[in-house]
Scaffold this motif. Structure first.
Motif, short mmCIF file in Angstrom:
data_model
loop_
_atom_site.label_atom_id
_atom_site.label_comp_id
_atom_site.label_asym_id
_atom_site.label_seq_id
_atom_site.Cartn_x
_atom_site.Cartn_y
_atom_site.Cartn_z
N GLY A 255 71.45 13.05 6.80
CA GLY A 255 70.91 12.08 5.86
C GLY A 255 69.73 11.28 6.38
O GLY A 255 69.07 10.57 5.61
N LEU A 256 69.45 11.39 7.67
CA LEU A 256 68.34 10.63 8.27
C LEU A 256 67.22 11.52 8.78
O LEU A 256 66.15 11.03 9.13
CB LEU A 256 68.86 9.76 9.42
CG LEU A 256 69.85 8.66 9.03
CD1 LEU A 256 70.34 7.94 10.27
CD2 LEU A 256 69.23 7.67 8.04
N GLY A 257 67.47 12.81 8.84
CA GLY A 257 66.44 13.72 9.32
C GLY A 257 66.19 13.57 10.81
O GLY A 257 67.08 13.14 11.56
N LEU A 258 64.98 13.90 11.24
CA LEU A 258 64.61 13.78 12.65
C LEU A 258 63.87 12.48 12.88
O LEU A 258 62.95 12.15 12.13
CB LEU A 258 63.70 14.94 13.06
CG LEU A 258 64.35 16.25 13.45
CD1 LEU A 258 64.83 17.00 12.22
CD2 LEU A 258 63.38 17.10 14.25
N GLN B 206 59.61 7.47 9.03
CA GLN B 206 59.85 8.64 8.20
C GLN B 206 58.71 8.79 7.22
O GLN B 206 58.32 7.87 6.53
CB GLN B 206 61.18 8.46 7.47
CG GLN B 206 61.80 9.74 7.00
CD GLN B 206 62.43 10.55 8.12
OE1 GLN B 206 61.85 10.71 9.18
NE2 GLN B 206 63.60 11.08 7.89
N PHE C 148 62.10 21.68 6.61
CA PHE C 148 61.59 20.33 6.80
C PHE C 148 60.08 20.32 6.66
O PHE C 148 59.40 21.20 7.20
CB PHE C 148 61.93 19.81 8.20
CG PHE C 148 63.39 19.61 8.45
CD1 PHE C 148 64.21 20.67 8.81
CD2 PHE C 148 63.94 18.34 8.35
CE1 PHE C 148 65.56 20.47 9.05
CE2 PHE C 148 65.29 18.14 8.59
CZ PHE C 148 66.10 19.20 8.94
N PHE D 196 59.01 13.67 10.44
CA PHE D 196 59.73 14.68 9.67
C PHE D 196 60.43 14.07 8.47
O PHE D 196 60.91 12.93 8.51
CB PHE D 196 60.77 15.36 10.55
CG PHE D 196 60.18 16.30 11.55
CD1 PHE D 196 59.66 15.83 12.74
CD2 PHE D 196 60.13 17.67 11.30
CE1 PHE D 196 59.11 16.68 13.67
CE2 PHE D 196 59.58 18.54 12.22
CZ PHE D 196 59.07 18.04 13.41
N GLY D 197 60.55 14.86 7.41
CA GLY D 197 61.37 14.50 6.28
C GLY D 197 62.83 14.76 6.58
O GLY D 197 63.20 15.20 7.67
N LYS D 198 63.70 14.50 5.59
CA LYS D 198 65.13 14.63 5.80
C LYS D 198 65.62 16.07 5.67
O LYS D 198 66.76 16.36 6.02
CB LYS D 198 65.88 13.74 4.81
CG LYS D 198 65.65 12.25 5.05
CD LYS D 198 66.46 11.41 4.08
CE LYS D 198 66.36 9.93 4.41
NZ LYS D 198 65.01 9.40 4.29
N GLY D 199 64.84 16.93 5.16
CA GLY D 199 65.21 18.34 5.10
C GLY D 199 65.71 18.77 3.75
O GLY D 199 66.15 17.97 2.93
#
Lengths: 109, 114
Positions: free
Chosen positions: B40-43, A2, A88, A99-102
């Motif tokens: 909570g974890l995204g992609l 991440q 994102f 990608f970030g968590k959004g």
């Protein structure tokens, strides 16, 4: 692993207002990208900014990149109800996009 | 209109079943990707492929395998589905791995393993 981390995590604004989201990352990057995801759907690419660029515009979107602070911001001007979505950031390096968590944005009509 | 198509929007499978998730793109892209998305974890990247018959592990490949026999098709395989693989699975394709443009995503497959 991440990379991007968006802030704030959730944002609620009135239609017509501007929405600003920030993204921070930890390692060196080739570029940073922003995506939008409407509820339960796939992601849509919005804009890409390269590591040697500082600012980029696309329609109502403005993205900035500060590589010294390892951060980026996405500004949506004159928001519309249709801008309600998750946003994102994604950082490109080592032949992959992380990608970030959004960030959930709700635009109230 | 260019497209990435995932064969199913919703799937319900039993623990231990072998599950195939199919993805097809019509853009002649070299690169294809499988991500899973969890609250909570995204992609998180599972596997990607930069050419036919070529594959590379992403960040969370355990419990998954992939197949790319043709350029336009990239399959994700859950050899023995488990409840912790319940998730939204997103396929994407791109002309470049990270430079030059963004990824095109499919609409996603929401998999539930019971």
């Amino acid at each position: 692993s991440q990379q991007g981390e968006e802030d704030p995590q959730a944002l609620s604004i009135q239609e017509g207002e501007n929405a600003t989201m920030n993204c921070s990352y930890k390692t060196s990057i080739n570029n940073l990208q922003w995506y939008r995801q409407n509820s339960g759907r796939g992601l849509v690419h919005l804009i890409l900014i390269r590591s040697n660029e500082r600012e980029k515009h696309s329609g109502r979107l403005r993205v900035t990149l500060d590589t010294s602070k390892k951060s980026s911001s996405l500004l949506i001007t004159a928001s519309r109800a249709a801008d309600t979505a998750s946003y994102f950031c994604a950082t490109g390096s080592n032949n992959r996009l992380a990608f970030g968590k959004g960030n959930q944005v709700v635009v109230i009509p | 209109d260019v497209k990435v198509t995932q064969s199913s929007r919703y799937l319900v499978k039993r623990t231990g079943e072998k599950v195939f998730l199919e993805c097809v793109q019509d853009m002649d892209h070299e690169n294809m990707f499988w991500y899973r998305q969890d609250p909570g974890l995204g992609l998180r990247l599972i596997y990607f492929s930069y050419d036919v018959k070529m594959k590379e592990k992403g960040d969370i490949p355990e419990g998954y395998s992939v197949s790319r026999e043709k350029k336009e098709r990239f399959s994700l395989i859950l050899e023995s589905a488990s409840t912790n693989q319940t998730s939204m699975y997103l396929c994407a394709s791109s002309l470049f791995l990270t430079e030059g443009g963004g990824y095109t995503f499919g609409s996603g497959t929401r998999l539930t393993v019971v």
